[in-house]
Design a protein around this motif. Sequence first.
Motif, PDB file in Angstrom:
ATOM      1  N   SER A  42       0.846  -1.195   0.000  1.00  0.00           N
ATOM      2  CA  SER A  42       0.000   0.000   0.000  1.00  0.00           C
ATOM      3  C   SER A  42       0.878   1.240   0.000  1.00  0.00           C
ATOM      4  N   VAL A  43       0.273   2.362  -0.385  1.00  0.00           N
ATOM      5  CA  VAL A  43       0.976   3.640  -0.397  1.00  0.00           C
ATOM      6  C   VAL A  43       0.921   4.217   1.014  1.00  0.00           C
ATOM      7  N   ALA A  44       2.082   4.575   1.545  1.00  0.00           N
ATOM      8  CA  ALA A  44       2.151   5.183   2.874  1.00  0.00           C
ATOM      9  C   ALA A  44       2.237   6.700   2.780  1.00  0.00           C
ATOM     10  N   LEU A  45       2.740   7.210   1.650  1.00  0.00           N
ATOM     11  CA  LEU A  45       2.925   8.647   1.482  1.00  0.00           C
ATOM     12  C   LEU A  45       3.189   8.936   0.008  1.00  0.00           C
ATOM     13  N   LEU A  46       2.590   9.998  -0.515  1.00  0.00           N
ATOM     14  CA  LEU A  46       2.837  10.402  -1.904  1.00  0.00           C
ATOM     15  C   LEU A  46       3.051  11.907  -1.935  1.00  0.00           C
TER      16      LEU A  46
END
Length: 176
Positions: free
Chosen positions: A87-91
């Motif tokens: 999953s994406v934790a930060l973008l």
Amino acid sequence: MRFIIFSFILFVAYVSANGQIKQANLQAAGLTCAMCSNAIYQSLSSLSFIEEVAPDVANSSFQIKFKSDKNIDPDQMRNAVEEAGFSVALLRFTISFKNFELPLDKVLSLYGLKLFVINSAGQTLDRDITFLFLDKGFLTEKMLKDYEKKLGVSLRKNKKDSDDGIYTVMINQEGL
């Protein structure tokens, strides 16, 4: 009505002429080894609008450069990470501006990307600015709760029901 449409077209053209997306930094959650990083690298590299992906295994992050002639789709980036099993934790996106004044409650539109900036109305942007994506699916659940508390707003809209693909972002600031 024609005036409104014409004004919007001029605004979008002005922003496009005065802003260039330099890169993105995507941090993933759930990585445990270099094989995990490689799975995300392969998945992100397959997207048609991405030119280059540079993994940073130690920080579970990826520096991403985009093709200049393609529209950018953060949802496809998130889906690519999820299809790799993570999953994406930060973008974050870094955009270079030249003397651009960001109007109050306006959407910044660049390369098919629509950003609603919540903490910068009226600022003149004349440098590289890093925007932090605040929508659900682009932050960990804990970070989402922390930003909601600090900003005093709800950021929990469902990306499937979002308003015309507009992403809520803020100018990245230390300490917030």
